[in-house]
Design a protein around this motif. Structure first.
Motif, mmCIF file in Angstrom:
data_model
loop_
_atom_site.group_PDB
_atom_site.id
_atom_site.type_symbol
_atom_site.label_atom_id
_atom_site.label_comp_id
_atom_site.label_asym_id
_atom_site.label_seq_id
_atom_site.Cartn_x
_atom_site.Cartn_y
_atom_site.Cartn_z
ATOM 1 N N GLN A 1 0.829 -1.207 0.000
ATOM 2 C CA GLN A 1 0.000 0.000 0.000
ATOM 3 C C GLN A 1 0.865 1.260 0.000
ATOM 4 O O GLN A 1 0.412 2.342 -0.417
ATOM 5 C CB GLN A 1 -0.923 0.001 1.224
ATOM 6 C CG GLN A 1 -1.851 1.202 1.320
ATOM 7 C CD GLN A 1 -2.826 1.296 0.148
ATOM 8 O OE1 GLN A 1 -3.253 0.276 -0.401
ATOM 9 N NE2 GLN A 1 -3.167 2.525 -0.247
ATOM 10 N N ASP A 2 2.126 1.128 0.435
ATOM 11 C CA ASP A 2 3.023 2.286 0.484
ATOM 12 C C ASP A 2 3.221 2.909 -0.892
ATOM 13 O O ASP A 2 3.411 4.129 -1.010
ATOM 14 C CB ASP A 2 4.390 1.880 1.056
ATOM 15 C CG ASP A 2 4.319 1.554 2.540
ATOM 16 O OD1 ASP A 2 3.199 1.396 3.057
ATOM 17 O OD2 ASP A 2 5.392 1.450 3.165
ATOM 18 N N VAL A 3 3.209 2.090 -1.948
ATOM 19 C CA VAL A 3 3.391 2.617 -3.297
ATOM 20 C C VAL A 3 2.241 3.557 -3.651
ATOM 21 O O VAL A 3 2.448 4.669 -4.163
ATOM 22 C CB VAL A 3 3.486 1.465 -4.325
ATOM 23 C CG1 VAL A 3 3.574 2.023 -5.741
ATOM 24 C CG2 VAL A 3 4.692 0.577 -4.024
ATOM 25 N N VAL A 4 1.026 3.129 -3.365
ATOM 26 C CA VAL A 4 -0.152 3.954 -3.653
ATOM 27 C C VAL A 4 -0.135 5.220 -2.801
ATOM 28 O O VAL A 4 -0.389 6.326 -3.287
ATOM 29 C CB VAL A 4 -1.444 3.149 -3.392
ATOM 30 C CG1 VAL A 4 -2.679 4.025 -3.616
ATOM 31 C CG2 VAL A 4 -1.482 1.908 -4.267
ATOM 32 N N THR A 5 0.196 5.055 -1.508
ATOM 33 C CA THR A 5 0.216 6.200 -0.591
ATOM 34 C C THR A 5 1.247 7.235 -1.021
ATOM 35 O O THR A 5 0.966 8.440 -1.040
ATOM 36 C CB THR A 5 0.534 5.716 0.836
ATOM 37 O OG1 THR A 5 -0.456 4.769 1.243
ATOM 38 C CG2 THR A 5 0.562 6.875 1.810
ATOM 39 N N ALA A 6 2.454 6.775 -1.374
ATOM 40 C CA ALA A 6 3.513 7.701 -1.783
ATOM 41 C C ALA A 6 3.181 8.379 -3.107
ATOM 42 O O ALA A 6 3.445 9.572 -3.297
ATOM 43 C CB ALA A 6 4.839 6.950 -1.876
ATOM 44 N N ALA A 7 2.606 7.627 -4.042
ATOM 45 C CA ALA A 7 2.247 8.204 -5.344
ATOM 46 C C ALA A 7 1.172 9.273 -5.181
ATOM 47 O O ALA A 7 1.233 10.344 -5.808
ATOM 48 C CB ALA A 7 1.773 7.096 -6.279
ATOM 49 N N GLN A 8 0.194 9.000 -4.322
ATOM 50 C CA GLN A 8 -0.865 9.982 -4.091
ATOM 51 C C GLN A 8 -0.302 11.244 -3.442
ATOM 52 O O GLN A 8 -0.683 12.365 -3.789
ATOM 53 C CB GLN A 8 -1.943 9.378 -3.193
ATOM 54 C CG GLN A 8 -3.142 10.293 -2.974
ATOM 55 C CD GLN A 8 -3.878 10.627 -4.260
ATOM 56 O OE1 GLN A 8 -4.251 9.733 -5.024
ATOM 57 N NE2 GLN A 8 -4.073 11.914 -4.524
ATOM 58 N N ALA A 9 0.629 11.064 -2.513
ATOM 59 C CA ALA A 9 1.255 12.218 -1.856
ATOM 60 C C ALA A 9 2.018 13.064 -2.868
ATOM 61 O O ALA A 9 1.991 14.301 -2.811
ATOM 62 C CB ALA A 9 2.187 11.744 -0.747
ATOM 63 N N ALA A 10 2.710 12.398 -3.799
ATOM 64 C CA ALA A 10 3.455 13.136 -4.816
ATOM 65 C C ALA A 10 2.511 13.939 -5.706
ATOM 66 O O ALA A 10 2.794 15.101 -6.052
ATOM 67 C CB ALA A 10 4.288 12.166 -5.647
ATOM 68 N N MET A 11 1.388 13.339 -6.075
ATOM 69 C CA MET A 11 0.421 14.054 -6.910
ATOM 70 C C MET A 11 -0.212 15.228 -6.159
ATOM 71 O O MET A 11 -0.562 16.236 -6.759
ATOM 72 C CB MET A 11 -0.663 13.085 -7.406
ATOM 73 C CG MET A 11 -0.154 12.102 -8.451
ATOM 74 S SD MET A 11 -1.479 11.106 -9.193
ATOM 75 C CE MET A 11 -1.927 10.050 -7.817
ATOM 76 N N ASP A 12 -0.310 15.070 -4.838
ATOM 77 C CA ASP A 12 -0.857 16.147 -4.007
ATOM 78 C C ASP A 12 0.216 17.150 -3.582
ATOM 79 O O ASP A 12 -0.049 18.044 -2.771
ATOM 80 C CB ASP A 12 -1.516 15.562 -2.755
ATOM 81 C CG ASP A 12 -2.752 14.737 -3.071
ATOM 82 O OD1 ASP A 12 -3.294 14.894 -4.174
ATOM 83 O OD2 ASP A 12 -3.154 13.908 -2.223
ATOM 84 N N ARG A 13 1.418 16.979 -4.106
ATOM 85 C CA ARG A 13 2.555 17.851 -3.808
ATOM 86 C C ARG A 13 2.897 17.871 -2.309
ATOM 87 O O ARG A 13 3.228 18.905 -1.737
ATOM 88 C CB ARG A 13 2.297 19.283 -4.321
ATOM 89 C CG ARG A 13 2.072 19.359 -5.816
ATOM 90 C CD ARG A 13 1.904 20.783 -6.293
ATOM 91 N NE ARG A 13 1.634 20.844 -7.723
ATOM 92 C CZ ARG A 13 2.563 20.812 -8.690
ATOM 93 N NH1 ARG A 13 3.838 20.706 -8.346
ATOM 94 N NH2 ARG A 13 2.211 20.878 -9.939
#
Length: 288
Positions: A265-277
């Protein structure tokens, strides 16, 4: 849960030669703590390093570790006063049995530093003043090495009549990349000062004094601890594997590793954080 609780209890009980304390969230600071003996490594130290880092390995709340030395120097190396008799007085009825028992002791000493590599959490070492003999063996097993301007390093073993046998000769050539320099240091036991240590790659950063050194090491540990532990610990595992294997072998190992870890789940969480800046410091990751 019992293993996790037992590990944390072992760290809380403390050690004779080490001081362990939390510095930041998910960061532990392990200090060599025999300042009146220049942090010389006695019998208890070799045993406690294994106990300490095995406990840290099991403690999922810890994600990065800093090692430093108490007092005026990082370490004077092995405590010859206490350890000399243990190395020279070997039990055995004949030379073969004495050799077997001595080999068992040497392997146990090697584990005291190999446990740093086996620990999946990145280990940052902060060296000030002298780092002599077994101290070099210790830092070579760490993942990141910093030092202060007054630091110096010495592969001292030939001066006491033996070849370094707990990691320097095996790890140092892969760190500095110059077999000639490693040979010179190991054959002559000359001191290497901080500027040369940085230029050859033994340390990656040099700081003005001990205080700024330790604070910088803790800050880097905190930055590491803010990242996904699945990603960080997987990175350490694969960096060490790649060091000891060919590129094709390491790529196959990496593929096998990530076919499971990419499902975190860390991959999804980190990717979402990057998109949210958002930076990683603001993203909560579960312990591993």
């Amino acid at each position: 849960m019992a293993t996790q609780a037992g590990a944390q209890e072992r760290l809380r009980r403390g050690f004779e030669t080490l001081q362990v304390r939390p510095e930041k969230e998910h960061v532990l600071h392990v200090q060599l703590h025999r300042p009146d003996k220049r942090n010389a490594m006695n019998g208890a130290f070799w045993r406690e390093m294994v106990e300490c880092f095995q406990a840290i390995t099991q403690d999922s709340s810890c994600r990065a570790v800093v090692i430093s030395g108490a007092g005026k120097v990082f370490t004077a190396g092995i405590d010859l006063v206490e350890m000399g008799s243990e190395l020279l007085m070997v039990e055995g009825e004949d030379p073969a049995r004495k050799a077997w028992n001595l080999r068992r002791k040497i392997c146990a000493f090697q584990e005291s530093f190999s446990v740093l590599e086996k620990c999946p959490k990145p280990v940052i070492v902060a060296v000030h003043g002298a780092c002599v003999g077994a101290g070099v063996d210790l830092i070579c097993a760490c993942d990141i090495r910093y030092c202060s301007q007054d630091a110096w390093f010495q592969v001292k073993e030939v001066d006491i009549g033996l070849a370094a046998d707990v990691g320097t000769l095996q790890r140092l050539p892969k760190i500095v990349g110059s077999q000639s320099l490693v040979n010179e240091l190991a054959f002559t036991a000359r001191k290497m000062m901080a500027p040369e240590a940085q230029s050859c790659g033994l340390v990656s950063r040099v700081f003005p004094d001990k205080d700024s050194l330790v604070q910088a090491a803790i800050a880097v540990a905190e930055a590491i601890a803010a990242r996904s532990p699945v990603a960080v610990q997987g990175t350490k595992e694969n960096l060490i594997y790649a060091r000891d294997h060919s590129v094709p072998e390491s790529l196959r190992y990496m593929a096998a590793w990530n076919m499971g870890m990419l499902q975190s789940q860390d991959v999804v969480t980190a990717a979402q954080a990057a998109m949210d800046r958002k930076g990683p410091e603001g993203v909560p990751f579960s312990n591993l």
